[in-house]
Scaffold this active site. Sequence first.
Site, short mmCIF file in Angstrom:
data_model
loop_
_atom_site.label_atom_id
_atom_site.label_comp_id
_atom_site.label_asym_id
_atom_site.label_seq_id
_atom_site.Cartn_x
_atom_site.Cartn_y
_atom_site.Cartn_z
N LYS A 90 0.81 -1.22 0.00
CA LYS A 90 0.00 0.00 0.00
C LYS A 90 0.85 1.27 0.00
CE LYS A 90 -4.27 -1.75 0.28
NZ LYS A 90 -4.33 -2.85 1.19
N GLU A 112 -9.83 6.12 2.93
CA GLU A 112 -10.64 5.05 3.49
C GLU A 112 -9.69 3.90 3.80
OE1 GLU A 112 -9.98 5.38 0.34
OE2 GLU A 112 -9.26 3.33 -0.03
N SER A 382 1.74 -9.78 -0.68
CA SER A 382 1.37 -8.36 -0.62
C SER A 382 1.60 -7.72 0.75
CB SER A 382 -0.10 -8.19 -1.03
OG SER A 382 -0.94 -9.05 -0.27
C1 LIG Z 1 -5.21 -3.99 1.09
C2 LIG Z 1 -4.50 -5.26 0.93
C3 LIG Z 1 -4.82 -6.17 -0.09
C4 LIG Z 1 -5.98 -5.99 -1.02
O1 LIG Z 1 -5.94 -4.84 -1.80
P1 LIG Z 1 -5.55 -4.87 -3.32
O2 LIG Z 1 -5.85 -3.49 -3.77
O3 LIG Z 1 -6.40 -5.91 -3.98
O4 LIG Z 1 -4.12 -5.20 -3.40
C5 LIG Z 1 -4.05 -7.31 -0.22
N1 LIG Z 1 -3.04 -7.57 0.62
C6 LIG Z 1 -2.71 -6.73 1.62
C7 LIG Z 1 -1.57 -7.09 2.52
C8 LIG Z 1 -3.42 -5.55 1.81
O5 LIG Z 1 -3.07 -4.73 2.80
#
Ligand SMILES: *Cc1c(COP(=O)(O)O)cnc(C)c1O
Length: 396
Positions: A90, A112, A382
């Site tokens: 993020k 948000e 992620s």
């Molecule tokens: C917010 C988040 C997601 C999902 O959001 P995307 O916009 O689909 O990437 C996935 N993994 C983590 C660790 C997140 O914080």
Amino acid sequence: MNFQPNECGYWGEFGGRFVPETLMSPLEELTKSYFAVRDDANFQAEFQQLLRNFSGRPTPLFHAKRLSETLGGAQIYLKREDLNHTGSHKINNAIGQILLARKMGKKRIIAETGAGQHGVATATVCALFGLECVVYMGAEDVRRQALNVFRMKLLGAEVREVDAGAKTLKDAINEALRDWVTNVKTTYYLLGSALGPHPYPLMVRDFQSVIGRETREQILERTGDLPDCLVACVGGGSNAIGLFHSFLQDEKVRMIGVEAGGKSDNLGEHAARFNKAGGGKIGVLQGTKSFLLQDEHGQIALTHSISAGLDYASVGPEHAFLQSIGRVEYASANDEEALQAFQTLSHTEGIIPALESAHGIAHVLKIAPEMSPNQTIIVNLSGRGDKDVQQVAEIL
Ligand SMILES: *Cc1c(COP(=O)(O)O)cnc(C)c1O
């Protein structure tokens, strides 16, 4: 095909700008400002500099040898977005957009958040530049992600709890949009995923595509070849499109987005927007046309996922397009499979993934054994699981 949206922000029939009249000219202004910095070498240099020195990029590409051996199939590589400052991908987008907000002269930032990761990333970059920060968060998510709420406050942000609807991400976005309409002159809306009205899906994708650019270079250096398969979890779709974008032209690279299968296929118990049997249909929500979970009257359905970050009724419009042309496949992993994958990766590699990322891992556990040891899968890790350990402890 160049995978750019048209001038009005459409990929095929998906995307666009479905907002109240008062937001049309602010979005126009935002689009102009964004296109100006997109080609501005100074802006891009500052962005790269912060990605490197503030967030710690490039993030490593790690060969998960023990996991690969255990499954006895493809070689599995993890793109370590979890090692970014603040613990997820993020921050890439937050850094890009805060630089744009400053360029536009905005002093007040709103955002948000679902899991809290985007709220934390936004509060972090606001602290870095001394800007006022207000984060909207559903009351249910506030409960699930108490640690991230505390982090945001520590970073100097005001967290506004949203008590409407299901008290999750959709409701938080509604409140943020309402705030923006009211305070549009002074306020920049720092949206957290590849969602919302044009130019957000494009802009967020561009800022996140650093993930795929690095990955491409790293895998070519390691194996001398492109990967056979890319896997990423899909909430709004930003980490997935960030990984996929640099490979879309390479037809031999298979790509799979993994949605939240939740508790069951029944409408209301999952967040798999591309599951047509589960209620996924084309519609408009929060400024964009895409696939959404809705009932037979077109009312937006409730969603459920074990992970707050995937718990949303719509998906980024570029994903809807990539699905419609068959370039990217979409699958789902349910709560139990994600929970299992969360533990498997922890045991075999010493890496505790975010529950969101565990959905991607869960799918890899299904497909890797059917592939051969000279094939490669890259999965986008992620985020890190620190924020989720308490929730998982309670469940187990
Ligand atoms: C917010 C988040 C997601 C999902 O959001 P995307 O916009 O689909 O990437 C996935 N993994 C983590 C660790 C997140 O914080």
